[in-house]
Design an enzyme around this catalytic site. Structure first.
Site, mmCIF file in Angstrom:
data_model
loop_
_atom_site.group_PDB
_atom_site.id
_atom_site.type_symbol
_atom_site.label_atom_id
_atom_site.label_comp_id
_atom_site.label_asym_id
_atom_site.label_seq_id
_atom_site.Cartn_x
_atom_site.Cartn_y
_atom_site.Cartn_z
ATOM 1 N N LYS A 103 -8.925 6.244 -18.883
ATOM 2 C CA LYS A 103 -9.316 6.730 -20.198
ATOM 3 C C LYS A 103 -8.138 6.685 -21.184
ATOM 4 O O LYS A 103 -7.589 5.633 -21.410
ATOM 5 C CB LYS A 103 -9.911 8.131 -20.047
ATOM 6 C CG LYS A 103 -11.010 8.217 -18.961
ATOM 7 C CD LYS A 103 -12.192 7.378 -19.307
ATOM 8 C CE LYS A 103 -13.346 7.361 -18.345
ATOM 9 N NZ LYS A 103 -13.203 7.672 -16.965
ATOM 10 N N TYR A 163 -17.507 16.490 -15.076
ATOM 11 C CA TYR A 163 -17.964 15.094 -15.156
ATOM 12 C C TYR A 163 -18.969 14.835 -14.016
ATOM 13 O O TYR A 163 -18.753 15.270 -12.877
ATOM 14 C CB TYR A 163 -16.726 14.188 -15.031
ATOM 15 C CG TYR A 163 -17.042 12.754 -14.708
ATOM 16 C CD1 TYR A 163 -17.829 11.987 -15.563
ATOM 17 C CD2 TYR A 163 -16.548 12.157 -13.553
ATOM 18 C CE1 TYR A 163 -18.118 10.662 -15.253
ATOM 19 C CE2 TYR A 163 -16.824 10.836 -13.242
ATOM 20 C CZ TYR A 163 -17.626 10.099 -14.101
ATOM 21 O OH TYR A 163 -17.904 8.808 -13.789
ATOM 22 N N ARG A 178 0.853 -1.203 0.000
ATOM 23 C CA ARG A 178 0.000 0.000 0.000
ATOM 24 C C ARG A 178 0.882 1.245 0.000
ATOM 25 O O ARG A 178 0.574 2.259 -0.621
ATOM 26 C CB ARG A 178 -0.949 -0.007 1.219
ATOM 27 C CG ARG A 178 -1.688 1.300 1.383
ATOM 28 C CD ARG A 178 -2.956 1.224 2.237
ATOM 29 N NE ARG A 178 -2.875 0.348 3.386
ATOM 30 C CZ ARG A 178 -2.203 0.592 4.511
ATOM 31 N NH1 ARG A 178 -1.512 1.712 4.648
ATOM 32 N NH2 ARG A 178 -2.200 -0.275 5.498
ATOM 33 N N ASP A 236 -8.613 18.925 -14.388
ATOM 34 C CA ASP A 236 -8.863 17.548 -14.814
ATOM 35 C C ASP A 236 -8.505 17.480 -16.296
ATOM 36 O O ASP A 236 -9.204 18.042 -17.142
ATOM 37 C CB ASP A 236 -10.339 17.192 -14.572
ATOM 38 C CG ASP A 236 -10.648 15.742 -14.918
ATOM 39 O OD1 ASP A 236 -9.959 15.168 -15.787
ATOM 40 O OD2 ASP A 236 -11.600 15.179 -14.333
HETATM 41 C C1 LIG Z 1 -13.281 13.881 -17.061
HETATM 42 C C2 LIG Z 1 -13.352 12.758 -16.071
HETATM 43 N N1 LIG Z 1 -12.769 12.907 -14.867
HETATM 44 C C3 LIG Z 1 -12.793 11.925 -13.939
HETATM 45 C C4 LIG Z 1 -13.450 10.735 -14.182
HETATM 46 C C5 LIG Z 1 -13.496 9.668 -13.116
HETATM 47 O O1 LIG Z 1 -12.558 8.692 -13.356
HETATM 48 P P1 LIG Z 1 -12.721 7.156 -12.883
HETATM 49 O O2 LIG Z 1 -13.888 6.595 -13.628
HETATM 50 O O3 LIG Z 1 -11.410 6.541 -13.260
HETATM 51 O O4 LIG Z 1 -12.945 7.160 -11.420
HETATM 52 C C6 LIG Z 1 -14.062 10.538 -15.415
HETATM 53 C C7 LIG Z 1 -14.762 9.266 -15.684
HETATM 54 O O5 LIG Z 1 -15.518 9.133 -16.625
HETATM 55 C C8 LIG Z 1 -14.019 11.572 -16.393
HETATM 56 O O6 LIG Z 1 -14.610 11.439 -17.592
#
Ligand SMILES: Cc1ncc(COP(=O)(O)O)c(C=O)c1O
Length: 379
Positions: A195, A98, A46, A170
């Protein structure tokens, strides 16, 4: 080194014992110690894992940052960033982030005394108006998910810093191949590595990249202390993914440009969102702060029924959550990614019942166009 060279080699070198060229999957929960306080530097997985560390170094280099800290998902990474703040702190959030980020902020973290203000961060005056002495963080997504609104990262960073706040971007949609927020003045970058960074839709993960040593120390402490760590196999898959990030992103964008034009010329579609269009309100800004427009497109077919018929009719595009993989995906933001966002806010953001989002993959673009043409012809 150039981006592709860094992507393939950055943060990794052949493993010392065997000479393995590719960083091995250190699939272990613990490490042998020789005596009290006498160990290799690795005590428990961890706290530290060599596969994870290679991924952290690699993504930090790609973002032109000093430190990377990986988490078990993009949401866990964002949650950890918010743990750097305390009750009473105000956070200005891009109003169409998101949906999962919105849910985390409003339905989890608000309970702990953090104050979230959802603001159109593409409008600097609106951001200024929302600021108070308690504002400590701008949490910015650019371009946004799913309507691809663009915010000025450099101007927001400047504004935040003048007022003693920090900026987190982000960067999931752009990836460091197209946009490097730290170079534009941001303090933290967060990704869902699930992604484009992984790119093959076979793991879930997140990462935060920072330059500041103190912030990195706190993020590392929280990584171990809270324990939202990614497994070594997932780190390996993400690290394999970043090696081809440049070639994939180029192809995603080339295909997306083609498909965006096809959609725009289609009579059955009311509106197409893509920052690559010259008349997109964020086009010029996007050209200034990024070196591309990415592979995500949203379009509005006008109603829930028409959206449902389109989604049921595609065959090469797969109806699924997520984005950024080599395969093309199609989704319905209102009921999927933004399902937890209140209807009134969704309407304000343009996330209508007829809105469809596509993550354009790297298949042959003629096949993608033919699939969409077939599906849309039934409307
Ligand atoms: C722009 C964006 N940020 C954060 C996330 C969250 O990521 P995770 O699904 O890996 O937790 C997503 C998920 O779709 C996303 O599209």
């Amino acid at each position: 080194m150039g981006f592709s060279t860094d992507a393939i080699h950055g943060g990794q070198s052949p493993e010392e014992k065997s000479g393995a060229v590719i960083t091995p999957i250190f699939q272990t929960s613990t490490y042998k110690q020789h005596g009290i306080g006498d160990h290799t530097g690795y005590e428990y997985a961890r706290t530290a894992n060599p596969t994870r560390e290679a991924l952290e170094r690699n993504i930090a280099i790609l973002e032109n940052g000093k430190h990377g800290v990986c988490y078990s998902s993009g949401m866990a990474a964002t949650d950890t960033i918010l743990r750097l703040f305390k009750p009473g702190d105000e956070i200005i959030v891009t109003h169409n982030v998101y949906g999962g980020t919105h849910r985390l902020f409003e339905m989890v973290l608000r309970e702990f005394g953090l104050i979230f203000k959802h603001v159109d961060t593409s409008d600097l005056a609106a951001v200024k108006a929302a600021m108070t002495p308690a504002t400590k963080l701008f949490f910015v997504e650019s371009p946004t998910n799913p309507v691809l609104q663009v915010s000025d990262i450099a101007a927001l960073s400047d504004l935040a810093h003048k007022n003693g706040a920090v900026v987190c971007v982000d960067n999931t949609f752009m990836t460091p191949y197209f946009q490097r927020p730290l170079d534009l003045g941001a303090d933290l970058v967060v990704h869902s590595t699930t992604k484009y960074l992984n790119g093959h839709s076979d793991m879930v993960g997140g990462v935060v990249v920072v330059n500041d040593d103190e912030t990195m120390g706190r993020l590392r402490f929280l990584q171990n202390g809270v324990g939202a760590v990614p497994g070594p196999m997932d780190c390996f898959l993400a690290l394999r993914g970043t090696k081809t990030l440049a070639v994939r992103m180029k192809q995603h964008e080339e295909n997306a440009r083609h498909i965006s034009r096809f959609l725009r010329n289609h009579a059955g579609i009311e509106k197409v969102y893509y920052p690559g269009f010259e008349d997109h309100p964020g086009h010029e800004l996007q050209k200034r702060q990024a070196r591309g427009f990415g592979g995500i497109i949203a379009f509005d077919v006008g109603s829930l029924d028409r959206a449902d018929r389109t989604l049921r009719s595609v065959s090469l595009f797969t109806l699924a959550e997520s984005l950024g993989g080599v395969e093309s995906l199609i989704s319905h933001p209102s009921s999927m990614t933004h399902g937890s966002v209140p209807k009134s806010l969704k309407e304000k953001l343009g996330v209508t019942d007829g809105l469809i989002r596509i993550s354009v993959g790297i298949e042959d673009v003629e096949d993608l166009e033919a699939d969409l043409a077939r599906a849309l012809s039934g409307l």
